[in-house]
Write a protein that holds these residues in place. Structure first.
Motif, short mmCIF file in Angstrom:
data_model
loop_
_atom_site.label_atom_id
_atom_site.label_comp_id
_atom_site.label_asym_id
_atom_site.label_seq_id
_atom_site.Cartn_x
_atom_site.Cartn_y
_atom_site.Cartn_z
N ASN A 73 0.91 -1.19 -0.01
CA ASN A 73 0.03 0.06 0.00
C ASN A 73 0.87 1.08 -0.04
OD1 ASN A 73 -1.89 2.14 0.98
ND2 ASN A 73 -3.17 0.68 1.20
N ARG A 140 -1.82 -0.89 -4.13
CA ARG A 140 -2.89 -0.10 -3.61
C ARG A 140 -2.54 1.34 -3.16
NH1 ARG A 140 -8.04 -2.53 -2.54
NH2 ARG A 140 -7.86 -5.24 -2.72
N THR A 194 -19.27 -7.16 -7.17
CA THR A 194 -17.79 -7.32 -7.11
C THR A 194 -17.25 -6.76 -8.30
OG1 THR A 194 -17.99 -9.55 -7.72
CG2 THR A 194 -17.58 -9.06 -5.42
N HIS A 224 -6.78 -3.94 -8.07
CA HIS A 224 -7.16 -4.59 -7.24
C HIS A 224 -8.78 -4.52 -7.01
CE1 HIS A 224 -2.94 -3.91 -5.90
NE2 HIS A 224 -3.11 -5.25 -5.14
N LYS A 226 -11.97 -3.23 -5.71
CA LYS A 226 -12.61 -2.19 -4.70
C LYS A 226 -13.39 -2.64 -3.74
CE LYS A 226 -11.61 1.67 -7.81
NZ LYS A 226 -12.15 2.75 -8.46
N THR A 227 -14.03 -3.80 -3.85
CA THR A 227 -15.01 -4.17 -2.92
C THR A 227 -14.63 -5.36 -1.90
OG1 THR A 227 -16.10 -5.60 -4.66
CG2 THR A 227 -17.19 -3.52 -4.24
N THR A 229 -11.32 -6.86 -0.11
CA THR A 229 -10.16 -6.77 0.37
C THR A 229 -9.04 -7.79 0.03
OG1 THR A 229 -10.44 -7.44 2.66
CG2 THR A 229 -10.99 -5.02 2.00
N SER A 230 -9.63 -9.20 -0.13
CA SER A 230 -8.58 -9.92 -0.38
C SER A 230 -9.57 -11.31 -1.38
CB SER A 230 -8.34 -10.93 0.72
OG SER A 230 -9.32 -11.39 1.52
N PRO A 235 -4.33 -10.01 -1.28
CA PRO A 235 -4.65 -8.54 -1.48
C PRO A 235 -5.74 -8.26 -2.77
CG PRO A 235 -2.64 -9.07 -2.68
CD PRO A 235 -3.30 -10.28 -2.02
N GLY A 236 -6.52 -9.30 -3.21
CA GLY A 236 -7.46 -9.10 -4.24
C GLY A 236 -6.99 -8.57 -5.63
#
Length: 280
Positions: A73, A140, A194, A224, A226-227, A229-230, A235-236
């Motif tokens: 991040n 992110r 999603t 990544h 946005k809805t 978190t993984s 980390p999605g």
């Protein structure tokens, strides 16, 4: 989740060359990340590569900076000022870890490693100013950018002739080479809950799947969900990948990734790392 369990292999800089299985600890990290993308697959390196001469280095303690990776991040990074625009195809190969700045001669805000998912780090250049280049970052928040010094032996520049666009609403993927369309497909995108994130991103890595046959290749992007978190605890990271049931193409039913037909995946996997992807 869309991704099965993974085992990772390292890819070399040339097309079709693959390295040995990564250490167990790194393999576990990637297993958590995407629950299913693995073994770095061959991707064409960008062409017209050229090295630069080394100026007097700026002294920065890289260990104090957050990593600009899909796991990281970089909250202090400037946002992409033109998230819908194509670039001129210039990409930057990070050969050694280096600092990322918020402006030319500005403040160091992150560090860029030489690899991403054990693939070499190639990032699209969105602007240049003297010995500095602004690049898209894979961390992110989505749309993060930063400035790196290009007049050093730690980096080299090249150019890719390709551009990938995905019309999320129309569920259409188009690949262009030097402005000419070379492929177009109906694809699957994120479901209403999603959604596939929009903006300017890039092909971050190529991973060969060896555990299941849902997609032979996974192509993580520098963006990544946005809805979520993984995905499976990671980390999605959004990706291009195939899907065994063709009925998903033309639907909004994924967790945010773009599901593509096998012939589209075959072409996408051949594109240079760092190739810009416009999610519109």
């Amino acid at each position: 989740m869309e991704f099965p369990r993974i085992h990772l292999r390292r890819r070399g800089p040339g097309r079709g060359r693959h390295a040995r299985v990564a250490p167990v600890i790194l393999g576990v990290l990637l297993l958590i990340l995407m629950s299913g993308c693995s073994n770095a697959a061959s991707v064409s390196p960008p062409r017209e590569s050229k090295s630069a001469t080394e100026p007097t280095p700026v002294q920065v303690d890289l260990s104090t900076l957050p990593a600009a990776t899909t796991f990281g991040n970089t909250a202090a990074a400037p946002s992409d000022p033109a998230p819908r625009a194509a670039t001129d195809g210039v990409v930057l190969h990070v050969k050694q870890e280096l600092a990322v700045y918020d402006a030319p001669e500005g403040r160091a805000i992150a560090r860029l490693p030489a690899t991403q998912f054990k693939s070499p780090t190639w990032l699209p250049v969105t602007a240049e100013r003297g010995d500095w280049a602004r690049v898209l970052l894979p961390s992110r928040p989505n749309g993060s950018t930063g400035w790196v010094r290009v007049g050093t032996a730690k980096v080299e520049k090249a150019r890719t002739p390709y551009l990938v666009t995905v019309d999320v609403e129309q569920r259409r993927l188009v690949v262009r080479k030097n402005g000419r369309e070379v492929g177009s497909w109906t694809v699957g995108v994120g479901s209403p809950g999603t959604r596939t994130p929009k903006g300017r991103t890039f092909i971050l890595a190529s991973i060969r799947e060896t555990v299941t046959d849902f997609s032979p290749i996974i192509l993580p992007l520098g963006t990544h969900s946005k809805t979520l978190t993984s995905y499976g605890g990671g980390p999605g990271t959004v990706a291009f990948h195939g899907w065994p049931d063709p009925s998903v193409f033309g639907t909004a039913s994924s967790d945010g990734c773009v599901r593509v037909p096998s012939d589209a995946l075959h072409l996408l996997r051949s594109l240079p790392l760092g190739t810009v992807v416009l999610l519109r």
